[in-house]
Every structure is written in C-alpha cells, then in structure tokens.
Design a protein around this motif. Structure first.
Motif, short mmCIF file in Angstrom:
data_model
loop_
_atom_site.label_atom_id
_atom_site.label_comp_id
_atom_site.label_asym_id
_atom_site.label_seq_id
_atom_site.Cartn_x
_atom_site.Cartn_y
_atom_site.Cartn_z
N UNK A 94 0.83 -1.20 0.00
CA UNK A 94 0.00 0.00 0.00
C UNK A 94 0.87 1.26 0.00
N UNK A 95 1.90 1.26 0.84
CA UNK A 95 2.76 2.43 0.95
C UNK A 95 3.60 2.67 -0.30
N UNK A 96 4.04 1.61 -0.94
CA UNK A 96 4.95 1.76 -2.08
C UNK A 96 4.22 1.83 -3.43
N UNK A 97 2.93 1.55 -3.45
CA UNK A 97 2.21 1.57 -4.72
C UNK A 97 1.14 2.66 -4.76
N UNK A 98 1.09 3.51 -3.77
CA UNK A 98 0.17 4.64 -3.80
C UNK A 98 0.83 5.76 -4.60
N UNK A 99 0.40 5.92 -5.81
CA UNK A 99 1.01 6.84 -6.76
C UNK A 99 0.18 8.12 -6.88
N UNK A 100 0.78 9.16 -7.45
CA UNK A 100 0.00 10.29 -7.93
C UNK A 100 -0.64 9.85 -9.24
N UNK A 101 -1.95 9.68 -9.23
CA UNK A 101 -2.66 9.15 -10.39
C UNK A 101 -3.28 10.32 -11.17
N UNK A 102 -3.03 10.34 -12.45
CA UNK A 102 -3.56 11.41 -13.29
C UNK A 102 -4.32 10.83 -14.48
N UNK A 103 -3.61 10.20 -15.41
CA UNK A 103 -4.27 9.69 -16.61
C UNK A 103 -5.17 8.49 -16.33
N UNK A 104 -4.96 7.83 -15.22
CA UNK A 104 -5.79 6.66 -14.91
C UNK A 104 -6.93 6.97 -13.95
N UNK A 105 -7.22 8.24 -13.74
CA UNK A 105 -8.41 8.60 -12.98
C UNK A 105 -9.64 8.38 -13.86
N UNK A 106 -10.65 7.73 -13.30
CA UNK A 106 -11.88 7.44 -14.04
C UNK A 106 -12.87 8.58 -13.79
N UNK A 107 -12.97 9.50 -14.74
CA UNK A 107 -13.83 10.66 -14.57
C UNK A 107 -15.31 10.34 -14.77
N UNK A 108 -15.60 9.15 -15.29
CA UNK A 108 -16.99 8.79 -15.58
C UNK A 108 -17.69 8.13 -14.39
N UNK A 109 -16.96 7.60 -13.46
CA UNK A 109 -17.56 6.83 -12.36
C UNK A 109 -17.80 7.76 -11.16
N UNK A 110 -19.03 7.85 -10.68
CA UNK A 110 -19.31 8.70 -9.52
C UNK A 110 -18.59 8.19 -8.26
N UNK A 111 -18.25 9.12 -7.40
CA UNK A 111 -17.62 8.79 -6.11
C UNK A 111 -18.60 9.15 -4.99
N UNK A 112 -19.10 8.18 -4.26
CA UNK A 112 -20.02 8.48 -3.17
C UNK A 112 -19.33 9.32 -2.09
N UNK A 113 -20.01 10.32 -1.60
CA UNK A 113 -19.45 11.15 -0.54
C UNK A 113 -19.11 10.30 0.68
N UNK A 114 -19.85 9.24 0.91
CA UNK A 114 -19.60 8.41 2.07
C UNK A 114 -18.22 7.77 2.03
N UNK A 115 -17.73 7.45 0.83
CA UNK A 115 -16.38 6.88 0.70
C UNK A 115 -15.33 7.94 1.07
N UNK A 116 -15.56 9.18 0.68
CA UNK A 116 -14.65 10.26 1.06
C UNK A 116 -14.68 10.45 2.57
N UNK A 117 -15.85 10.45 3.16
CA UNK A 117 -15.97 10.60 4.61
C UNK A 117 -15.25 9.46 5.33
N UNK A 118 -15.43 8.25 4.85
CA UNK A 118 -14.79 7.09 5.46
C UNK A 118 -13.27 7.21 5.40
N UNK A 119 -12.76 7.67 4.26
CA UNK A 119 -11.31 7.83 4.10
C UNK A 119 -10.79 8.96 4.99
N UNK A 120 -11.57 10.02 5.13
CA UNK A 120 -11.15 11.12 6.01
C UNK A 120 -11.15 10.69 7.47
N UNK A 121 -12.06 9.81 7.85
CA UNK A 121 -12.04 9.29 9.23
C UNK A 121 -10.72 8.59 9.52
#
Length: 216
Positions: A12-39
């Motif tokens: 996890x630590x060594x493969x967390x990259x700055x992702x740019x071209x592989x971001x999926x702009x078409x798939x919605x991101x639920x706010x709950x997933x952002x909240x969970x990650x912020x927790x």
C-alpha cells in the motif's frame, strides 16, 4: 463500508502513486467513501494533538470548475518556468524519460482536473505560525493526514494526485469558497476511482545516495 483492496501495508505504501491519466472521470464517487477515508486520515499525528486541519470537499461541478481554472492558470505559468521538469534534462536517459512521462501526465491533469468527481483541499489553522522562518511544525500537522487520506483512498480503489500549484491563487480560492483568512491551504487532491487497481513502486534513487548515518 467500502470494500478494501487486498494490499499488505508495504505494498500500500509503495504503490500509492499520484494518479492522473488513470483517474476514471466517468464513475461517480459516493461522498460516504470520502468521509470514510477522512475518518482514517484524522488518526494522523499533529503538533500538540491540536488537530487544526480542515477539509474542503468539492463535489459541485461549478465549484470544481472554478478551482480547476485557477489550477490550470497556475500550471501554465509553471510550464513556462525554468524549473519545469520536462525542460531540464539530467543526462540520465531513464530518469529523463520518467520526467517526460510525469510532465505529460501533469499537463493532462491540468486540462482535465474539473472532470474529477471530487476535489479535496486540505487546510489548517495557521495565522500565527506563518510568521515563522521555518514552517515545518505547521505543515507537519497537516501533510501526514493528507498522505493518510491518499492511502485510505488507494485502499478503497480510488486514486488521487498531490498538487499545490493552486496556492498561487490561494486568496482568490479562499474568497470563492468562503475559507476564513486564518485557515491556510496546503494541498489540493483530485479524487476519482482508478482505471484498474494494479499500481507498482516507482523508480527511486538508491537509498545510499540520500542516507546519512550519525553525520552528513
């Protein structure tokens, strides 16, 4: 709760990259997933345990567009500056090729950032500390949490890219978003699910070139 990828801590630590071209702009991101990650991110250390951080999560398309335009404007200035990585070959063919790929993906992100379903700005209460000549104590109370957020997102199949160029227009963005003057921005993360989840460690200079034991 979002499903977690089967990643051991080192991977996890060594493969967390700055992702740019592989971001999926078409798939919605639920706010709950952002909240969970912020927790998860809020478990990061902060000076004197003050936890003075704030997280501005942008999901509204118009707000994302305005902030992204400031970022693109700053990127244009950076691209024409002497420090732009792609314009400074090192003579190392492999490293120069890597820098060229990074530059190309950075240009792509600047053109498409508004399409990311979520933008997250990490900020911190900072009015007093900014007068100090060394601000490590201040930003050391925000940046570990921002990195923890990136790790938590990666574990849930999302990508992000660490960016700071928008800070050239920090005041304008703060006014637009209603961020108080005593809260200073430190990082802007475009966030989206990734196209595939297989990322690997990136090339890095040998440890012995940067390691100093007991003395320089």
């Amino acid at each position: 709760m979002a499903e977690l990828l089967p990643l051991d801590p080192d991977h996890l630590l060594t493969s967390t990259r700055s992702v740019r071209k592989r971001l999926d702009f078409e798939r919605p991101v639920p706010l709950e997933v952002i909240r969970e990650s912020l927790e998860v991110a809020l478990q990061a250390p902060s000076g004197s345990n003050r936890q003075g951080w704030h997280w501005i999560v942008l999901t509204d398309p118009e707000r994302r567009r305005v902030v992204s335009e400031y970022y693109a404007r700053a990127f244009d200035r950076y691209r024409n500056s002497p420090i732009y990585a792609a314009g400074n070959p090192t003579g190392d063919a492999d490293r120069d090729a890597t820098q060229q790929r990074v530059a190309t993906s950075a240009e792509y992100l600047a053109e498409h950032m508004a399409e990311a379903p979520v933008l997250v700005i990490g900020a911190i209460e900072a009015s007093a500390e900014l007068s100090s000549s060394n601000q490590a104590g201040l930003w050391g109370s925000l940046l570990p949490a921002a990195w923890s957020l990136q790790l938590a997102l990666r574990a849930r199949g999302l990508g992000s890219a660490w960016t700071t160029l928008h800070l050239s227009y920090e005041k304008e963005i703060a006014e637009y978003l209603g961020i108080p003057p005593e809260v200073r921005q430190g990082v802007l993360l475009p966030v989206a699910y990734t196209k595939g989840t297989t990322f690997k460690p990136a090339p890095r200079q040998p440890l012995d070139e940067v390691l100093h034991v007991d003395t320089w």
